[in-house]
Design a protein around this motif. Structure first.
Motif, short mmCIF file in Angstrom:
data_model
loop_
_atom_site.label_atom_id
_atom_site.label_comp_id
_atom_site.label_asym_id
_atom_site.label_seq_id
_atom_site.Cartn_x
_atom_site.Cartn_y
_atom_site.Cartn_z
N UNK A 290 30.90 33.36 39.25
CA UNK A 290 31.55 34.57 38.77
C UNK A 290 32.90 34.79 39.44
N UNK A 291 32.99 34.43 40.70
CA UNK A 291 34.24 34.62 41.46
C UNK A 291 34.07 34.02 42.83
N UNK A 292 35.20 33.81 43.46
CA UNK A 292 35.19 33.55 44.90
C UNK A 292 35.96 34.70 45.53
N UNK A 293 35.36 35.33 46.51
CA UNK A 293 36.04 36.39 47.26
C UNK A 293 36.54 35.78 48.56
N UNK A 294 37.86 35.76 48.73
CA UNK A 294 38.45 35.22 49.96
C UNK A 294 38.68 36.39 50.91
N UNK A 295 38.37 36.16 52.18
CA UNK A 295 38.37 37.27 53.15
C UNK A 295 39.02 36.89 54.47
N UNK A 296 39.52 37.88 55.14
CA UNK A 296 40.04 37.68 56.49
C UNK A 296 40.63 38.97 57.00
N UNK A 297 41.14 38.92 58.22
CA UNK A 297 41.89 40.08 58.72
C UNK A 297 43.23 40.03 57.99
N UNK A 298 43.68 41.16 57.43
CA UNK A 298 44.93 41.11 56.67
C UNK A 298 46.12 40.78 57.55
N UNK A 299 46.97 39.88 57.08
CA UNK A 299 48.23 39.61 57.80
C UNK A 299 49.11 40.85 57.66
N UNK A 300 49.96 41.10 58.65
CA UNK A 300 50.83 42.27 58.55
C UNK A 300 51.72 42.18 57.31
N UNK A 301 52.05 43.31 56.76
CA UNK A 301 52.90 43.32 55.56
C UNK A 301 52.43 44.41 54.63
N UNK A 302 53.35 44.77 53.74
CA UNK A 302 53.01 45.85 52.82
C UNK A 302 52.42 45.27 51.54
N UNK A 303 51.41 45.92 51.03
CA UNK A 303 50.79 45.44 49.80
C UNK A 303 50.80 46.56 48.79
N UNK A 304 51.56 46.34 47.74
CA UNK A 304 51.65 47.40 46.75
C UNK A 304 51.00 46.95 45.44
N UNK A 305 50.70 47.89 44.62
CA UNK A 305 50.16 47.57 43.30
C UNK A 305 50.45 48.77 42.41
N UNK A 306 50.30 48.57 41.16
CA UNK A 306 50.59 49.66 40.23
C UNK A 306 49.48 49.82 39.22
N UNK A 307 49.38 51.02 38.72
CA UNK A 307 48.43 51.28 37.64
C UNK A 307 49.10 52.11 36.56
N UNK A 308 48.63 51.93 35.35
CA UNK A 308 49.07 52.80 34.27
C UNK A 308 48.61 54.21 34.58
N UNK A 309 49.38 55.15 34.14
CA UNK A 309 48.97 56.55 34.31
C UNK A 309 47.76 56.81 33.41
N UNK A 310 46.92 57.71 33.87
CA UNK A 310 45.73 58.06 33.08
C UNK A 310 46.11 58.46 31.65
N UNK A 311 47.26 59.13 31.51
CA UNK A 311 47.66 59.58 30.17
C UNK A 311 47.89 58.40 29.21
N UNK A 312 48.16 57.20 29.76
CA UNK A 312 48.37 56.02 28.92
C UNK A 312 47.07 55.37 28.49
N UNK A 313 46.00 55.63 29.20
CA UNK A 313 44.74 54.93 28.90
C UNK A 313 43.64 55.85 28.35
N UNK A 314 43.87 57.12 28.50
CA UNK A 314 42.92 58.09 27.95
C UNK A 314 43.20 58.25 26.47
N UNK A 315 42.35 57.67 25.66
CA UNK A 315 42.63 57.66 24.21
C UNK A 315 42.47 59.01 23.56
N UNK A 316 41.39 59.68 23.93
CA UNK A 316 41.11 60.96 23.26
C UNK A 316 40.32 61.86 24.17
N UNK A 317 40.47 63.12 24.00
CA UNK A 317 39.56 64.11 24.59
C UNK A 317 39.07 64.95 23.42
N UNK A 318 37.85 64.76 23.06
CA UNK A 318 37.38 65.43 21.82
C UNK A 318 36.56 66.67 22.13
#
Ligand code: FMN
Length: 167
Positions: free
Chosen positions: A139-167
């Motif tokens: 299913x996957x390999x999870x690679x692990x360790x103590x994180x090396x120093x450095x910044x790790x950023x990521x982004x996500x779509x805003x909820x308003x972009x993925x929420x199709x409907x509120x009925x």
């Protein structure tokens, strides 16, 4: 760590220091995986821990992300046991929940981790390297360790972009 803080601050970590990961922590991470929900509570997950340099080197040969595996202190190969499964879709969903639990547990322990999926292209090779029977589906390999120093950023779509409907 608060569960929401954990969810929001977890990042995929691909570079690690040389500090080893304690076996207790690896077991803790696997345990978190096993507390994922599964259909009928069938718990189809199975795990192989890889910390040995030689096996790690050979495992790395099965993915273009070889540098991540080579730099990781430990890898956990996650398998679905097809003989324990009852529904392809539902069992694979459970496996995803298991892997996410593992990532969050690693983060809560102060470790870095990344979910490697590209290696599935060579799933048969990984299974035979690890000496597992046919019914173990990678299913996957999870690679692990103590994180090396450095910044790790990521982004996500805003909820308003993925929420199709509120009925
Ligand atoms: C199914 C799946 C497969 C993935 N495969 C890889 C992979 O092979 N190599 C890799 O570096 N990251 C892999 N990732 C990590 C994603 O690239 C990462 O989660 C995404 O870019 C969002 O970044 P974040 O986890 O830091 O928020 C995978 C993630 C998932 C869920």
């Amino acid at each position: 760590m608060d569960i929401f803080e954990g969810i929001h601050t977890r990042r995929s970590i691909r570079q690690f220091t040389e500090k080893p990961v304690a076996r207790d922590q690896l077991i803790e991470i696997i345990k978190a995986g096993t507390w994922a929900p599964s259909g009928r509570n069938n718990q189809p997950w199975r795990f192989v821990v890889v910390t040995g340099a030689e096996v790690k080197k050979n495992l790395a040969k099965h993915t273009k992300y070889n540098f991540i595996i080579e730099g990781a202190q430990a890898c956990i190969a996650v398998f679905a046991d097809r003989s324990a499964m009852y529904s392809d879709v539902k069992d694979h969903q459970a496996m995803g929940a298991c892997i996410q639990n593992m990532l969050l547990a690693a983060h809560a322990l102060g470790l870095g981790a990344v979910w490697l999926g590209e290696i599935l292209k060579k799933a048969d090779g990984v299974r035979s390297l690890l000496g597992l029977p046919q019914e173990m589906e990678l299913m996957a390999v999870v690679a692990l360790g103590q994180p090396a120093p450095g910044e790790h950023t990521s982004q996500r779509k805003d909820v308003s972009e993925v929420l199709l409907k509120e009925l």
